[in-house]
Design a protein around this motif. Structure first.
Motif, PDB file in Angstrom:
ATOM      1  N   PHE A 118      35.191  31.504  29.636  1.00  0.00           N
ATOM      2  CA  PHE A 118      35.489  30.505  30.642  1.00  0.00           C
ATOM      3  C   PHE A 118      35.098  29.127  30.115  1.00  0.00           C
ATOM      4  CE2 PHE A 118      34.504  28.094  34.477  1.00  0.00           C
ATOM      5  CZ  PHE A 118      35.697  28.257  35.151  1.00  0.00           C
ATOM      6  N   PRO A 173      37.079  46.132  33.078  1.00  0.00           N
ATOM      7  CA  PRO A 173      36.907  45.744  31.675  1.00  0.00           C
ATOM      8  C   PRO A 173      38.050  46.215  30.788  1.00  0.00           C
ATOM      9  CG  PRO A 173      35.281  47.407  32.334  1.00  0.00           C
ATOM     10  CD  PRO A 173      36.022  47.016  33.574  1.00  0.00           C
ATOM     11  N   VAL A 179      39.290  39.141  25.208  1.00  0.00           N
ATOM     12  CA  VAL A 179      38.233  39.381  26.205  1.00  0.00           C
ATOM     13  C   VAL A 179      37.785  40.849  26.207  1.00  0.00           C
ATOM     14  CG1 VAL A 179      38.901  37.459  27.683  1.00  0.00           C
ATOM     15  CG2 VAL A 179      39.928  39.699  28.078  1.00  0.00           C
ATOM     16  N   GLY A 199      36.328  47.690  38.514  1.00  0.00           N
ATOM     17  CA  GLY A 199      37.598  48.247  38.957  1.00  0.00           C
ATOM     18  C   GLY A 199      38.601  47.128  39.167  1.00  0.00           C
ATOM     19  N   ASP A 232      39.517  34.519  37.649  1.00  0.00           N
ATOM     20  CA  ASP A 232      39.665  34.522  36.188  1.00  0.00           C
ATOM     21  C   ASP A 232      39.958  35.949  35.727  1.00  0.00           C
ATOM     22  OD1 ASP A 232      39.816  33.495  33.654  1.00  0.00           O
ATOM     23  OD2 ASP A 232      37.654  33.395  33.327  1.00  0.00           O
ATOM     24  N   LEU A 237      43.488  38.731  36.326  1.00  0.00           N
ATOM     25  CA  LEU A 237      44.870  38.904  35.861  1.00  0.00           C
ATOM     26  C   LEU A 237      45.670  37.651  36.233  1.00  0.00           C
ATOM     27  CD1 LEU A 237      47.183  40.694  34.789  1.00  0.00           C
ATOM     28  CD2 LEU A 237      47.383  41.637  37.103  1.00  0.00           C
TER      29      LEU A 237
END
Ligand SMILES: C[S@@+](CC[C@H](N)C(=O)[O-])C[C@H]1O[C@@H](n2cnc3c(N)ncnc32)[C@H](O)[C@@H]1O
Length: 257
Positions: A83, A133, A148, A173, A195, A197
């Motif tokens: 970020f 994740p 990421v 999740g 931050d 999808l």
């Protein structure tokens, strides 16, 4: 309406604030992380003297920023697509003093760490984070991995020092499932950060999910809006407020009237 934060001369921060911000971003290893003061001013309405006060606190964060950087290196990342405005996140939480902060998209945890640090300094408020994740494919970080991706054996927030995690509500999740549940649970939201999808439909879904819980004066932030079309400007229009863009980046925010 998008109001650029570049329309007039920047407010003059104290020398202490400028120096503290410089040391913090060097310790974190991210020279891009220079706080955009005009953006902060637009989002919080705080006078320059108050902005200087909270940015001066960044001097206390220098050892923790260095630790976050060390943990990234230990996880095999010399560079991490994190970020881009962590120091502003700290300042926004210190200025707003929200009861509940909600973010979607954690990855290694740069944004989460700065939100947690500010809440700890406020001595009130809770961070609720949602992350699904993205696993790294092999033992070492490769060109086909998402920037990421989470290293093997680790999970979301893997670069957040243990001392900073206290009180963190991390939910693993898809936000499609977890965010509606979380929004039903929290009484109010003073800061929301998207931050996760970055598609137009997903951003609209997240914004509409948190909308009923946003308190007056709440700040809503969304990163990578170059990929999300009109979702954020449309949401801002529906609230009757302007979009505040961070310099020339596609990180945007608004302040609920
Ligand atoms: C850009 S990264 C977050 C960066 C983080 N805010 C930081 O400061 O470094 C996006 C994260 O969102 C996760 N993600 C993607 N789609 C998601 C979804 N539908 N629900 C929850 N998390 C998602 C990704 O796996 C990744 O961990």
């Amino acid at each position: 309406m998008t109001v650029s934060a570049r329309a007039r001369p920047p407010p003059r921060l104290s020398p202490g604030a400028l120096e503290a911000a410089r040391r913090a971003r060097l310790a974190l290893g991210d020279p891009r992380a220079r706080p955009n003061v005009r953006w902060l001013e637009r989002l919080t309405g705080a006078p320059t003297a108050r902005l200087s006060e909270v940015l001066e606190e960044l001097a206390d964060l220098v050892p923790i920023e260095a630790e976050i950087r060390r943990l990234h290196r230990e996880g095999g990342r010399s560079h991490y697509a994190q970020f881009r405005a962590p120091l502003e996140l700290y300042a926004i939480v210190r200025l707003l003093r929200p009861d509940h902060v909600v973010e979607t998209g954690v990855s290694s945890g740069v944004s989460s760490a700065h939100l947690l640090l500010a809440l700890a300094r406020n001595r009130k408020g809770r961070l609720h984070s949602i992350d699904r994740p993205t696993p790294q494919r092999g033992a070492t970080f490769g060109p086909s991995d998402s920037p990421v991706a989470v290293p093997p054996g680790r999970s979301s927030g893997w670069a957040i020092p243990a001392s900073v995690r206290s009180g963190w509500d991390l939910r693993l999740g898809a936000s499609e499932t977890l965010l509606p549940r979380l929004a039903r649970e929290v009484g109010s939201i003073g800061l929301f950060l998207h931050d996760s999808l970055h598609t137009p439909a997903h951003l609209t879904f997240e914004l509409e999910t948190v909308r009923p819980k946003l308190v007056p004066g709440a700040v809503v932030l969304a990163d990578n809006t170059a990929w999300t079309g009109q979702s954020f400007p449309r949401f801002a229009r529906s609230l009757g407020v302007a979009v505040a863009r961070r310099g020339r980046t596609d990180l945007v925010g608004l302040r609920v009237a």
